[in-house]
Design a protein around this motif. Structure first.
Motif, PDB file in Angstrom:
ATOM      1  N   UNK A   3      29.632  31.119  41.939  1.00 28.34           N
ATOM      2  CA  UNK A   3      30.585  30.088  41.540  1.00 28.34           C
ATOM      3  C   UNK A   3      31.937  30.670  41.154  1.00 28.34           C
ATOM      4  N   UNK A   4      31.908  31.866  40.582  1.00 30.00           N
ATOM      5  CA  UNK A   4      33.149  32.477  40.090  1.00 30.00           C
ATOM      6  C   UNK A   4      33.635  33.616  40.982  1.00 30.00           C
ATOM      7  N   UNK A   7      37.410  34.513  41.227  1.00 29.21           N
ATOM      8  CA  UNK A   7      38.011  35.172  40.061  1.00 29.21           C
ATOM      9  C   UNK A   7      37.490  36.602  39.901  1.00 29.21           C
ATOM     10  N   UNK A   8      36.228  36.804  40.303  1.00 28.98           N
ATOM     11  CA  UNK A   8      35.613  38.124  40.111  1.00 28.98           C
ATOM     12  C   UNK A   8      36.065  39.148  41.158  1.00 28.98           C
ATOM     13  N   UNK A  11      38.903  41.860  40.588  1.00 30.28           N
ATOM     14  CA  UNK A  11      38.536  42.908  39.626  1.00 30.28           C
ATOM     15  C   UNK A  11      37.456  43.815  40.208  1.00 30.28           C
ATOM     16  N   UNK A  12      36.421  43.176  40.783  1.00 30.44           N
ATOM     17  CA  UNK A  12      35.286  43.978  41.256  1.00 30.44           C
ATOM     18  C   UNK A  12      35.633  44.841  42.467  1.00 30.44           C
ATOM     19  N   UNK A  17      35.668  49.598  40.128  1.00 34.89           N
ATOM     20  CA  UNK A  17      34.298  49.133  40.404  1.00 34.89           C
ATOM     21  C   UNK A  17      33.859  49.468  41.838  1.00 34.89           C
TER      22      UNK A  17
END
Lengths: 270, 371
Positions: A3-4, A7-8, A11-12, A17
């Motif tokens: 769902x996110x 947004x993730x 960053x990931x 990461x």
């Protein structure tokens, strides 16, 4: 995570990461790690239930001997491990596991035996289970562990609707497979576990244990243990049964059974 | 830093409100139980101190509001009118005159025209004292008696309305009875005292003045002192007793020809003090009832069901039913709760089943995930 995702992802996929990796790759890596971590705490718990907590002596009612009981335990544990590798089965198993772990089976069967009403009659007189209260509790726990068996066969095509109910013809095929997979399982247990995925509305002769397994699994899957009950709200289990009574046709539950269990939850403030 | 100073100042105000309520009670309790004049004099000083403090508090808030162009908002919506009525009028009409009388002595009042002025001032002081009850509303404003802002506002509104109505009814009634000649225990006593004085003056030629004064004192137990041309004809107690027990408002003074009369008015003051304590207790009890009984009742029957429904609408995995008390099942809010329980929740659960139980977790729930 799904769902996110938007947004993730920035960053990931950054240097800290998984630099430059696609969302699909990142998602599958994280899911795998998360699954391993959960299994690390879930499997020992399941193992403890099967080998230490659930008393399989009720199998003797169905003519099973001591040696077969151990075989049955091994068979069930192997089955659960396999089940947990299937995403849908894994999801469905949470209801079974919670129903056992949170004492839902124990407390409701205790109330059933104190009350001697409809559910008791269905178990003892109609299904003719010549068992003690404790034996029926253990019977239901094993039935719950086996209930998600349908997900090991890829069920989507055999569902009647989105409520997870399967057709009786598909249920018969699953029963057949389960018989082969764990030969030491008594017929009543196989029917109870697989039948818990069939609608009572379409199958009025569904075993009482199937109906109970279905209700308890769904109940335990829905309610959270750490939920804050606001002042002005009904308790989680009472709320769940009340809603379930209105959705009983959709989910294929026995309304009389729901009425009685609702009463227990209301009387005991569960 | 500024917010720290503000919090600190607000804490002081709360402490002051609690203290002034105790002081208000003690002032009347002291009269009722006959505390010494020295102790009661301290209470008059503290009363002035509190009135000054609250007047400064009001003016600070008001001018601070003016600087932000929010003075009107503070006065009306921010209950500034309570701050005003419970401060400046009390300073000007109650503690201020009392303090002034204390430091200037009785002569100040006599210099202003005698008996009539003193009575008017005492009346104004007594009437203005009623406004002190409004301070209880100030403390009510500070108490967060429920988590819901709506409940707080409604309970505060009903409390303010009822207490203000009570206080202003008392105030108007006191003003009305003060300026219309109605028979009161005070007027009856004064009438008797004047009749006694008239009788004394008429009969003085028939017996020695000191004997006549003694006879008058035997007849009227409130008579304290009779003087003739500054010489004492009769005194009920000795001077140290007067200076210890009596304050300026504890006696009534009359002057006729060469004679001066002092009458004990402590009993009348005690009746007044008892009334004041009664009003004080009524207001405190009303506020407590609103806080302890009505506020939870409002929460139970209005805000709690709304809160449960709001969570159910907002959170995917919050499916608890609204608890419907049998007694209030016909209330609109519980009719709505019933529809929520019986229509919305079952539909929501079915919908969740179709959408495979989407979680209500968002990235906002994991603010520190990558920190």
């Amino acid at each position: 995570m799904e769902m996110n995702a938007q947004q993730l992802l920035p960053t990931l996929s950054s240097g800290a990461f998984f630099p430059g990796e696609s969302w699909f790759k990142i998602h599958s890596l994280l899911k795998e790690v998360l699954g391993t971590l959960i299994d690390g705490s879930l499997l020992p718990g399941v193992q403890r239930q099967i080998y230490d907590k659930i008393n399989f002596s009720f199998l003797s009612v169905f003519g099973s001997q001591k040696g077969f009981q151990d075989k049955t335990k091994d068979g069930i544990f192997t089955f659960v491990k396999h089940l947990l590798s299937v995403p849908e089965g894994r999801k469905a198993f949470s209801g079974s596991y919670n129903a056992i772990g949170r004492q839902i089976v124990d407390k409701y069967i205790e109330a059933v035996f104190n009350d001697h009403s409809y559910v008791h009659f269905e178990l003892i007189k109609v299904q003719r289970l010549k068992m003690s209260k404790e034996e029926i509790q253990n019977f239901l726990k094993v039935s719950l562990l086996l209930r998600p068996v349908i997900y090991t066969f890829g069920t989507n095509m055999h569902k009647d609707n989105s409520s997870g109910i399967i057709t009786t013809s598909f249920a018969e095929k699953v029963e057949e497979s389960l018989r082969k997979e764990i030969p030491s399982l008594p017929e009543a247990l196989i029917k109870s576990a697989v039948g818990s995925n069939v609608s009572f509305n379409d199958h009025k002769y569904l075993q009482a244990t199937s109906r109970l397994t279905s209700i308890m699994s769904s109940l335990a899957q829905s309610i959270k243990s750490d939920i804050t009950v606001d002042r002005g709200a009904s308790t989680p289990e009472k709320s769940w049964f009340s809603i379930a009574r209105r959705n009983y046709k959709y989910f294929g539950w026995d309304i009389k059974m729901l009425d009685e269990l609702y009463r227990f939850s209301a009387e005991n403030n569960w | 830093m500024q917010s720290k100073i503000k919090n600190w100042a607000e804490s002081i105000v709360i402490v002051a409100i609690f203290l002034v309520l105790i002081q208000t009670f003690l002032e009347d309790f002291a009269v009722l139980t006959g505390w010494s004049w020295n102790t009661r004099r301290i209470l008059i000083f503290t009363s002035l101190g509190f009135d000054l403090f609250f007047s400064i508090e009001f003016l600070t808030r008001f001018f601070s509001g003016m600087m932000k162009k929010e003075a009107g908002r503070y006065f009306m919506e921010g209950k500034g009118w309570i701050d005003f009525l419970a401060s400046i009028p009390l300073l000007l009409l109650n503690s201020g005159p009392a303090f002034f009388a204390l430091i200037t002595g009785s002569g100040f009042f006599f210099g202003m025209g005698g008996l009539l002025n003193i009575l008017k001032i005492i009346k104004a002081i007594r009437i203005a004292r009623i406004l002190r009850l409004l301070r209880i509303l100030k403390i009510f404003r500070q108490i967060k008696h429920t988590g819901s802002r709506m409940a707080q506002r409604h309970v505060a509104k009903i409390t303010t309305l009822s207490i203000t109505t009570f206080v202003f009814t008392l105030l108007v009634f006191s003003i009305f009875t003060g300026f219309v000649s109605l028979p009161t225990s005070e007027s009856k006593v004064m009438k008797n005292e004047k009749a006694g004085i008239s009788n004394f003056v008429t009969n003085i030629s028939q017996e020695r003045p000191s004997v006549a004064a003694r006879n008058f004192a035997d007849y009227d137990s409130d008579l304290l002192v009779v003087k003739q041309k500054g010489e004492t004809l009769y005194t009920r107690y000795d001077n140290p007793f007067y200076s210890t027990v009596f304050g300026p408002g504890d006696y009534q003074y009359y002057k006729t020809a060469d004679y001066e009369f002092f009458f004990d008015t402590r009993e009348l003051s005690q009746i007044q003090a008892l009334n004041n304590i009664l009003f004080f207790v009524i207001v405190v009890m009303s506020v407590l009832v609103f806080l302890i009984y009505y506020s939870p009742h409002f929460a139970l029957t209005v805000t709690d069901p709304i809160h449960v429904m709001r969570r159910g609408f907002m959170e995917n995995d919050y499916n608890l039913e609204v608890k419907i008390p049998e007694l209030f099942r016909e209330d609109d809010i519980y009719q709505l709760g019933k529809a929520y329980n019986e229509k919305y929740l079952p539909m929501k659960v079915r919908q969740e089943e179709i959408s495979e139980g989407q979680t209500s977790l968002t990235m906002d729930d994991f603010e520190d995930l990558f920190k």
